[in-house]
Design a protein around this motif. Structure first.
Motif, PDB file in Angstrom:
ATOM      1  N   GLN A 102       0.749  -1.262  -0.053  1.00 25.08           N
ATOM      2  CA  GLN A 102      -0.010  -0.030  -0.046  1.00 25.08           C
ATOM      3  C   GLN A 102       0.802   1.312  -0.118  1.00 25.08           C
ATOM      4  O   GLN A 102       0.495   2.348  -0.639  1.00 25.08           O
ATOM      5  CB  GLN A 102      -1.020   0.009   1.232  1.00 25.08           C
ATOM      6  N   GLU A 103       2.075   1.146   0.619  1.00 21.28           N
ATOM      7  CA  GLU A 103       2.820   2.318   0.752  1.00 21.28           C
ATOM      8  C   GLU A 103       3.280   2.771  -0.745  1.00 21.28           C
ATOM      9  O   GLU A 103       4.170   3.735  -0.933  1.00 21.28           O
ATOM     10  CB  GLU A 103       4.020   2.075   1.683  1.00 21.28           C
ATOM     11  N   LEU A 104       3.243   2.090  -1.712  1.00 24.30           N
ATOM     12  CA  LEU A 104       3.571   2.115  -3.231  1.00 24.30           C
ATOM     13  C   LEU A 104       2.850   2.922  -3.654  1.00 24.30           C
ATOM     14  O   LEU A 104       2.938   3.613  -4.946  1.00 24.30           O
ATOM     15  CB  LEU A 104       3.896   1.056  -3.983  1.00 24.30           C
ATOM     16  N   ALA A 105       1.523   3.394  -3.170  1.00 27.52           N
ATOM     17  CA  ALA A 105       0.459   4.316  -3.897  1.00 27.52           C
ATOM     18  C   ALA A 105       1.097   5.489  -4.316  1.00 27.52           C
ATOM     19  O   ALA A 105       0.624   6.035  -5.407  1.00 27.52           O
ATOM     20  CB  ALA A 105      -0.777   4.239  -2.977  1.00 27.52           C
ATOM     21  N   PRO A 106       1.891   6.335  -3.422  1.00 31.94           N
ATOM     22  CA  PRO A 106       2.175   7.551  -4.006  1.00 31.94           C
ATOM     23  C   PRO A 106       3.204   7.510  -5.213  1.00 31.94           C
ATOM     24  O   PRO A 106       2.876   8.323  -6.054  1.00 31.94           O
ATOM     25  CB  PRO A 106       2.936   8.344  -2.964  1.00 31.94           C
ATOM     26  N   ALA A 107       3.877   6.322  -5.344  1.00 27.07           N
ATOM     27  CA  ALA A 107       4.774   6.146  -6.538  1.00 27.07           C
ATOM     28  C   ALA A 107       3.958   6.130  -7.831  1.00 27.07           C
ATOM     29  O   ALA A 107       4.183   6.600  -8.787  1.00 27.07           O
ATOM     30  CB  ALA A 107       5.830   5.233  -6.146  1.00 27.07           C
ATOM     31  N   LEU A 108       2.942   5.138  -7.779  1.00 30.30           N
ATOM     32  CA  LEU A 108       1.824   4.687  -8.730  1.00 30.30           C
ATOM     33  C   LEU A 108       1.135   5.968  -9.254  1.00 30.30           C
ATOM     34  O   LEU A 108       1.027   6.295 -10.281  1.00 30.30           O
ATOM     35  CB  LEU A 108       1.115   3.751  -8.313  1.00 30.30           C
ATOM     36  N   LEU A 109       0.700   6.772  -8.213  1.00 31.78           N
ATOM     37  CA  LEU A 109      -0.113   8.105  -8.409  1.00 31.78           C
ATOM     38  C   LEU A 109       0.890   9.144  -9.168  1.00 31.78           C
ATOM     39  O   LEU A 109       0.299   9.732 -10.205  1.00 31.78           O
ATOM     40  CB  LEU A 109      -0.744   8.669  -7.356  1.00 31.78           C
ATOM     41  N   THR A 110       2.115   9.212  -9.023  1.00 29.70           N
ATOM     42  CA  THR A 110       2.928  10.163  -9.377  1.00 29.70           C
ATOM     43  C   THR A 110       3.159   9.716 -10.919  1.00 29.70           C
ATOM     44  O   THR A 110       3.149  10.481 -11.725  1.00 29.70           O
ATOM     45  CB  THR A 110       4.376  10.225  -8.786  1.00 29.70           C
ATOM     46  N   LEU A 111       3.339   8.490 -11.180  1.00 27.14           N
ATOM     47  CA  LEU A 111       3.543   7.969 -12.511  1.00 27.14           C
ATOM     48  C   LEU A 111       2.267   8.205 -13.330  1.00 27.14           C
ATOM     49  O   LEU A 111       2.360   8.608 -14.632  1.00 27.14           O
ATOM     50  CB  LEU A 111       3.977   6.440 -12.229  1.00 27.14           C
ATOM     51  N   ARG A 112       1.287   7.969 -12.745  1.00 26.50           N
ATOM     52  CA  ARG A 112      -0.022   8.004 -13.450  1.00 26.50           C
ATOM     53  C   ARG A 112      -0.344   9.705 -13.883  1.00 26.50           C
ATOM     54  O   ARG A 112      -0.442  10.016 -15.049  1.00 26.50           O
ATOM     55  CB  ARG A 112      -1.301   7.937 -12.554  1.00 26.50           C
ATOM     56  N   ASP A 113       0.227  10.463 -13.047  1.00 29.82           N
ATOM     57  CA  ASP A 113      -0.099  11.835 -13.221  1.00 29.82           C
ATOM     58  C   ASP A 113       0.968  12.244 -13.947  1.00 29.82           C
ATOM     59  O   ASP A 113       0.634  13.232 -15.007  1.00 29.82           O
ATOM     60  CB  ASP A 113       0.058  12.794 -11.982  1.00 29.82           C
ATOM     61  N   TRP A 114       2.300  11.816 -14.071  1.00 33.16           N
ATOM     62  CA  TRP A 114       3.241  12.394 -14.924  1.00 33.16           C
ATOM     63  C   TRP A 114       2.755  12.012 -16.437  1.00 33.16           C
ATOM     64  O   TRP A 114       2.899  12.644 -17.332  1.00 33.16           O
ATOM     65  CB  TRP A 114       4.507  11.540 -14.604  1.00 33.16           C
ATOM     66  N   GLY A 115       2.245  10.613 -16.568  1.00 32.79           N
ATOM     67  CA  GLY A 115       1.899   9.927 -17.793  1.00 32.79           C
ATOM     68  C   GLY A 115       0.582  10.848 -18.465  1.00 32.79           C
ATOM     69  O   GLY A 115       0.529  11.117 -19.562  1.00 32.79           O
ATOM     70  N   LYS A 116      -0.239  11.373 -17.569  1.00 36.14           N
ATOM     71  CA  LYS A 116      -1.424  12.197 -18.020  1.00 36.14           C
ATOM     72  C   LYS A 116      -0.900  13.515 -18.604  1.00 36.14           C
ATOM     73  O   LYS A 116      -1.467  14.109 -19.678  1.00 36.14           O
ATOM     74  CB  LYS A 116      -2.342  12.402 -16.898  1.00 36.14           C
ATOM     75  N   LYS A 117       0.281  14.057 -17.964  1.00 34.30           N
ATOM     76  CA  LYS A 117       0.423  15.404 -18.281  1.00 34.30           C
ATOM     77  C   LYS A 117       1.589  15.179 -19.542  1.00 34.30           C
ATOM     78  O   LYS A 117       1.206  16.085 -20.416  1.00 34.30           O
ATOM     79  CB  LYS A 117       1.422  16.121 -17.298  1.00 34.30           C
TER      80      LYS A 117
END
Length: 112
Positions: A87-102
């Motif tokens: 679960q502690e990997l969530a911020p890393a995955l969210l950051t990758l998602r947001d970077w990909g969207k941008k």
């Protein structure tokens, strides 16, 4: 250099990548965060081969990121669920998602 060679590296980024640093593993983690937990769901969502999926699930379980929980005894079937460590990997995955969207938006062909 093999991925496993990074597990003893002095750099925490390299050590982390030795576990989660390939596309298939990241897609499994993405699917777990989206609520998927079963082998066939991961296959359908990602398109990876059964062999690759089995290998990555084994590595994630061994590293304590996922936990196997039996949901059927005959035949034996398991859910793969995120541990607290996972679960502690969530911020890393969210950051990758947001970077990909941008920076890598989906490009759709325009109608003529």
């Amino acid at each position: 250099m093999k991925w496993s060679d990074l597990s003893d590296n002095w750099c925490p980024v390299a050590r982390t990548l030795s576990i989660v640093g390939d596309r298939w593993t990241l897609l499994i983690l993405r699917d777990c965060f989206l609520g998927m937990s079963r082998f066939e769901q991961f296959i359908e969502s990602s398109g990876m081969t059964r062999h690759i999926l089995a290998d990555r699930l084994k590595r994630l379980v061994e590293s304590g990121i996922l936990e196997r929980k039996a949901y059927s005894t005959s035949p034996k079937r398991y859910d793969y669920v995120l541990t607290d460590k996972g679960q502690e990997l969530a911020p890393a995955l969210l950051t990758l998602r947001d970077w990909g969207k941008k920076h890598m938006p989906v490009r759709r062909a325009t109608s003529a």
